[in-house]
Design a protein around this motif. Structure first.
Motif, short mmCIF file in Angstrom:
data_model
loop_
_atom_site.label_atom_id
_atom_site.label_comp_id
_atom_site.label_asym_id
_atom_site.label_seq_id
_atom_site.Cartn_x
_atom_site.Cartn_y
_atom_site.Cartn_z
N ARG A 75 28.68 50.31 35.36
CA ARG A 75 27.17 50.53 35.01
C ARG A 75 26.30 50.59 36.40
O ARG A 75 26.77 50.11 37.15
N PRO A 76 25.33 51.50 36.30
CA PRO A 76 24.40 51.64 37.63
C PRO A 76 23.84 49.97 37.78
O PRO A 76 23.42 49.50 36.91
N GLY A 77 23.85 49.95 39.07
CA GLY A 77 22.98 48.50 39.43
C GLY A 77 23.87 47.81 40.58
O GLY A 77 25.00 48.15 41.03
N TYR A 78 23.62 46.65 40.55
CA TYR A 78 24.14 45.60 41.71
C TYR A 78 24.99 44.44 40.82
O TYR A 78 24.49 43.68 40.09
N ASP A 79 26.30 44.41 40.92
CA ASP A 79 26.91 43.42 40.36
C ASP A 79 28.14 42.96 41.58
O ASP A 79 28.77 43.93 42.00
N ASN A 80 28.07 41.87 41.60
CA ASN A 80 28.57 41.25 42.99
C ASN A 80 28.79 39.73 42.90
O ASN A 80 28.77 39.29 41.83
N GLN A 81 29.38 39.51 43.87
CA GLN A 81 29.74 37.78 43.87
C GLN A 81 30.70 37.08 42.97
O GLN A 81 30.36 36.07 42.29
N PRO A 82 31.71 37.78 42.58
CA PRO A 82 32.69 37.34 41.55
C PRO A 82 33.48 35.78 41.93
O PRO A 82 33.67 35.60 43.08
N SER A 83 33.54 34.98 40.93
CA SER A 83 34.25 33.90 40.97
C SER A 83 34.84 33.42 39.79
O SER A 83 34.33 33.75 38.78
N PHE A 84 35.98 32.84 39.91
CA PHE A 84 36.91 32.36 38.42
C PHE A 84 36.47 31.09 37.94
O PHE A 84 36.23 30.18 38.74
N PRO A 119 37.96 27.46 36.42
CA PRO A 119 38.95 26.88 36.79
C PRO A 119 40.34 27.23 35.75
O PRO A 119 41.54 27.08 36.33
N ASP A 120 39.99 27.48 34.52
CA ASP A 120 41.06 28.02 33.63
C ASP A 120 41.60 29.62 33.86
O ASP A 120 42.52 30.12 33.36
N GLY A 121 40.67 30.26 34.98
CA GLY A 121 41.02 31.75 35.14
C GLY A 121 40.72 32.71 34.14
O GLY A 121 41.06 33.76 34.49
N ASN A 122 40.15 32.27 33.04
CA ASN A 122 39.73 33.27 31.87
C ASN A 122 38.55 33.93 32.05
O ASN A 122 38.19 34.83 31.38
N THR A 123 37.48 33.28 32.85
CA THR A 123 36.20 33.85 32.99
C THR A 123 35.99 34.13 34.45
O THR A 123 36.14 33.54 35.25
N ILE A 124 35.19 35.15 34.54
CA ILE A 124 34.66 35.60 35.96
C ILE A 124 33.19 35.53 35.94
O ILE A 124 32.36 36.01 35.09
N TYR A 125 32.68 34.72 36.75
CA TYR A 125 31.13 34.47 36.69
C TYR A 125 30.91 35.57 38.14
O TYR A 125 31.31 35.61 38.90
N PHE A 126 29.57 35.97 37.87
CA PHE A 126 29.07 37.02 38.89
C PHE A 126 27.52 37.02 38.77
O PHE A 126 26.96 36.59 37.89
N THR A 127 26.93 37.73 39.70
CA THR A 127 25.70 37.94 39.99
C THR A 127 25.31 39.34 39.91
O THR A 127 26.18 40.42 40.09
N ALA A 128 24.27 39.85 38.86
CA ALA A 128 24.04 41.05 38.39
C ALA A 128 22.55 41.33 38.45
O ALA A 128 21.76 40.43 38.28
N MET A 129 22.00 42.61 38.96
CA MET A 129 20.66 42.73 39.00
C MET A 129 20.49 44.29 38.61
O MET A 129 20.92 44.97 39.17
N HIS A 130 19.75 44.59 37.69
CA HIS A 130 19.71 45.93 37.25
C HIS A 130 18.20 46.39 37.06
O HIS A 130 17.92 46.90 38.15
N ILE A 138 46.97 35.21 40.36
CA ILE A 138 47.37 36.51 39.86
C ILE A 138 46.35 37.24 39.36
O ILE A 138 46.00 38.45 39.80
N ASN A 139 45.42 36.58 38.43
CA ASN A 139 43.99 37.44 38.25
C ASN A 139 43.34 37.34 39.47
O ASN A 139 42.71 36.41 40.17
N PHE A 140 42.64 38.74 39.72
CA PHE A 140 42.16 39.19 41.04
C PHE A 140 40.82 39.99 40.87
O PHE A 140 41.17 40.74 39.84
N ALA A 141 39.89 39.38 41.39
CA ALA A 141 38.61 40.29 41.14
C ALA A 141 38.13 40.62 42.53
O ALA A 141 38.36 40.03 43.78
N PHE A 142 37.42 41.85 42.60
CA PHE A 142 36.98 42.21 43.90
C PHE A 142 35.64 43.17 43.59
O PHE A 142 35.39 43.72 42.58
N VAL A 143 35.01 43.40 44.68
CA VAL A 143 33.80 44.23 44.59
C VAL A 143 34.12 45.44 45.32
O VAL A 143 34.52 45.61 46.52
#
Length: 304
Positions: free
Chosen positions: A62-71, A73-84, A296-301
């Motif tokens: 989607r348009p906007g700023y989505d950044n700074q991912p982190s997992f 501890p169980d690897g099932n959730t990605i936390y991130f910063t968003a500004m739309h 294994i689970n890998f996220a990037f911006v």
């Protein structure tokens, strides 16, 4: 009296219109200053020296700023910063098992760089307060009960948890500095200057890794030994990227344009090798990266 009231209402309507236009202009200006980036997710694997990135998808398309991912501890959730379409940044989560995205914080302040804390019950952020002071703050996992972690330490830009008592901070000063902060004493120790935003613990070591911008054309990734309090150079890198991560096996990964390179830090022969070219991002760049504890689970911006 009616004429006076009508004039008052009319003027108020004009003022509201002016304020609305000004607010829209501010929002557009802030949005224009932020990079238009998305967060991508896939599975990173290696076998017999060959690397692969499978099941790649854009999880914030989607348009906007989505950044700074982190997992988590169980690897099932990605936390991130968003500004739309607002003036502040909030924290969101993406759940891998369900594909659901949820907004976690909704505050007047802006929150950046979410990381689940060692207690597993809270996450830390850099919070830009209403007076623009930047401090470390923590929230419950559901985004409630914000609490300042170190009220006497401000100008925090980026950070890395070291242990339960210490954080390493990128301090927003005239010359960006890296400091080691003691949470209980609320004191800082200078580590280095002219640093970049990426700060990571080295797997299996009591040591930090961080980037120093010694020139426009060449950067250095350095090591700070937390036991001896000494620094050394790990490797030099081209001055085109400053984001890196470590694998659990001690390999150093770094994005360059739409490629990922690996530095064999743990090997006898240390060298940089290109391991992946992400064709879906041709003509775009890779920025911040994150690996789940499973490696294994890998996220990037990446650019939109």
């Amino acid at each position: 009296m009616a004429d006076i009231f009508f004039t008052f209402v009319q003027n108020n309507s004009i003022m509201r219109l002016i304020l609305g236009i000004l607010t829209l202009c501010i929002v557009q200006t802030v949005a224009a200053q932020l990079p238009a980036v998305d967060i991508y997710y896939g599975k990173l694997t290696t076998a017999d020296g060959k690397w692969a990135l499978n099941d790649l998808k854009n999880i914030t398309s989607r348009p906007g700023y989505d950044n700074q991912p982190s997992f988590s501890p169980d690897g099932n959730t990605i936390y991130f910063t968003a500004m739309h379409d607002t003036l502040q940044a909030d924290i969101y989560t993406y759940t891998l098992s369900t594909g659901e995205t949820n907004q976690i914080t909704n505050t007047l302040e802006s929150e950046y760089s979410p990381v689940v804390m060692s207690n597993g019950k809270s996450f830390s952020v850099v919070r830009v307060e209403l007076d623009t002071v930047q401090r470390m703050c923590m929230f419950k996992l559901n985004g409630t009960k914000p609490k300042v972690l170190m009220s006497n330490i401000d100008s925090v830009g980026y950070y890395c948890p070291v242990d339960e008592k210490h954080y390493a901070f990128f301090m927003v000063t005239d010359t960006p500095t890296l400091v080691l902060a003691d949470m209980k004493k609320q004191t800082t120790k200078l580590i280095d200057v002219n640093v970049g935003r990426c700060i990571k613990m080295i797997p299996g070591e009591q040591a930090l890794s961080y980037l120093v911008k010694n020139s426009d054309n060449e950067f250095m990734i350095k090591r700070f030994d937390l036991t001896t309090q000494t620094t050394s150079v790990i490797t030099s890198v081209p001055g085109i990227s400053e984001d890196f991560i470590w694998t659990k096996n001690g390999e150093l990964l770094m994005g360059r344009d739409n490629q990922i390179w690996m530095y064999s830090y743990a090997a006898e022969k240390k060298q940089w090798t290109r391991i992946l070219t992400i064709k879906e991002l041709k003509g775009k760049k890779i920025y911040r990266m994150a690996l789940a504890p499973d490696g294994i689970n890998f996220a990037f911006v990446g650019d939109e």
